[in-house]
Design a protein around this motif. Structure first.
Motif, PDB file in Angstrom:
ATOM      1  N   ILE A  51      45.741  37.772  47.245  1.00  0.00           N
ATOM      2  CA  ILE A  51      44.756  36.840  46.686  1.00  0.00           C
ATOM      3  C   ILE A  51      43.897  36.207  47.777  1.00  0.00           C
ATOM      4  O   ILE A  51      43.354  35.117  47.592  1.00  0.00           O
ATOM      5  N   LEU A  52      43.779  36.896  48.912  1.00  0.00           N
ATOM      6  CA  LEU A  52      43.035  36.342  50.038  1.00  0.00           C
ATOM      7  C   LEU A  52      41.586  36.048  49.671  1.00  0.00           C
ATOM      8  O   LEU A  52      41.047  34.990  50.011  1.00  0.00           O
ATOM      9  N   GLU A  53      40.943  36.965  48.968  1.00  0.00           N
ATOM     10  CA  GLU A  53      39.530  36.781  48.622  1.00  0.00           C
ATOM     11  C   GLU A  53      39.340  35.554  47.736  1.00  0.00           C
ATOM     12  O   GLU A  53      38.414  34.758  47.945  1.00  0.00           O
ATOM     13  N   ASP A  54      40.213  35.393  46.751  1.00  0.00           N
ATOM     14  CA  ASP A  54      40.120  34.226  45.862  1.00  0.00           C
ATOM     15  C   ASP A  54      40.377  32.936  46.637  1.00  0.00           C
ATOM     16  O   ASP A  54      39.698  31.920  46.434  1.00  0.00           O
ATOM     17  N   TRP A  55      41.364  32.976  47.522  1.00  0.00           N
ATOM     18  CA  TRP A  55      41.709  31.796  48.333  1.00  0.00           C
ATOM     19  C   TRP A  55      40.513  31.352  49.170  1.00  0.00           C
ATOM     20  O   TRP A  55      40.144  30.171  49.169  1.00  0.00           O
ATOM     21  N   GLU A  56      39.919  32.286  49.877  1.00  0.00           N
ATOM     22  CA  GLU A  56      38.801  31.944  50.749  1.00  0.00           C
ATOM     23  C   GLU A  56      37.603  31.450  49.941  1.00  0.00           C
ATOM     24  O   GLU A  56      36.884  30.548  50.376  1.00  0.00           O
ATOM     25  N   ALA A  57      37.399  32.016  48.756  1.00  0.00           N
ATOM     26  CA  ALA A  57      36.293  31.570  47.912  1.00  0.00           C
ATOM     27  C   ALA A  57      36.482  30.110  47.504  1.00  0.00           C
ATOM     28  O   ALA A  57      35.538  29.302  47.551  1.00  0.00           O
TER      29      ALA A  57
END
Length: 243
Positions: free
Chosen positions: A121-127
């Motif tokens: 979920i890295l992309e969601d976290w950074e967003a």
């Protein structure tokens, strides 16, 4: 002036003669000499002799709840720290020290727990983190500086200092490096311990903190969780396959 790029923990102030003063203070209650006489005697001891005095003074500590005497209050350390706000809040709970912090913002970046990437979920976290930074900036621009801190997730970093004597340092560092602790404040506390030994050169004081845990249990725990998840996935796939 722009902030310098620094390590996560910096030892900014200490007494080079602090360990000598602790040794003198350790001898005080068992002596008939004046404080300054003991300080003079301690200054003439070899490093090994001072280490033996402190080892005898600390005694046979069976666990971290067995604290040393007040002689360890004779010297202090000041650390400048940059870590995530969640870990700061745990360290802030300690009372027998001086702690001061700067305003919480987003300019120092944020901590990225390895579990986030492992969970995919890295992309969601950074967003989410970048959205929060945008909201914080908008609130500051609107003149809502103090209130803007409430828009900042606890993974963002804050700068603060800790000023504490060696007795409180032993309590904090031994407690906050236990394997059950949060990985970030464990890492901060481990660095504080190394800096007392290597930065200040107070190796006998650091050695007295015998229940400091420098293990990497966070990585071991993550690997264990990955193995468990892999086993679950394997069992699930084998159970769903038909003849």
């Amino acid at each position: 002036m722009d902030p310098e790029v620094r390590p996560e923990v910096v030892l900014t102030d200490f007494d080079p003669d602090g360990e000598v003063k602790v040794v003198a203070a350790a001898l005080y209650a068992a002596s008939s000499l004046a404080d300054d006489q003991l300080l003079n005697a301690a200054s003439k001891m070899t490093t090994q002799e001072r280490a033996r005095v402190l080892a005898a003074y600390v005694g046979d500590r069976r666990n971290r709840r067995h604290k040393p005497g007040r002689a360890f209050e004779r010297t202090s350390y000041r650390f400048d720290v940059v870590c995530d706000y969640g870990a700061f809040r745990d360290l802030q709970r300690h009372r027998l020290l001086t702690i001061e912090w700067q305003s919480l913002g987003t300019s120092l970046g944020f901590e990225l727990p390895p579990e986030i990437e492992a969970a995919g979920i890295l992309e969601d976290w950074e967003a989410v983190m970048h959205q929060a930074a945008g909201l914080h900036e908008a609130m500051v621009d609107a003149g809502l500086g103090p209130a803007a801190q409430y828009a900042v997730p606890m993974a963002y970093k804050v700068r603060f200092y800790l000023d504490l004597n060696a007795r409180e340092a032993m309590h904090l560092i031994e407690l906050r490096t236990t394997p059950q602790g949060h990985p970030v404040y464990r890492r901060v506390s481990q660095q504080m311990h190394r800096l007392i030994a290597e930065g200040a050169g107070h190796r006998a004081i650091a050695e007295a903190m015998r229940f400091v845990d420098h293990s990497r249990v966070d990585l071991e725990r993550l690997e264990a969780e990955r193995r468990i998840e892999a086993k679950r996935a394997a069992l699930g796939s084998s159970g769903s396959s038909g003849p």
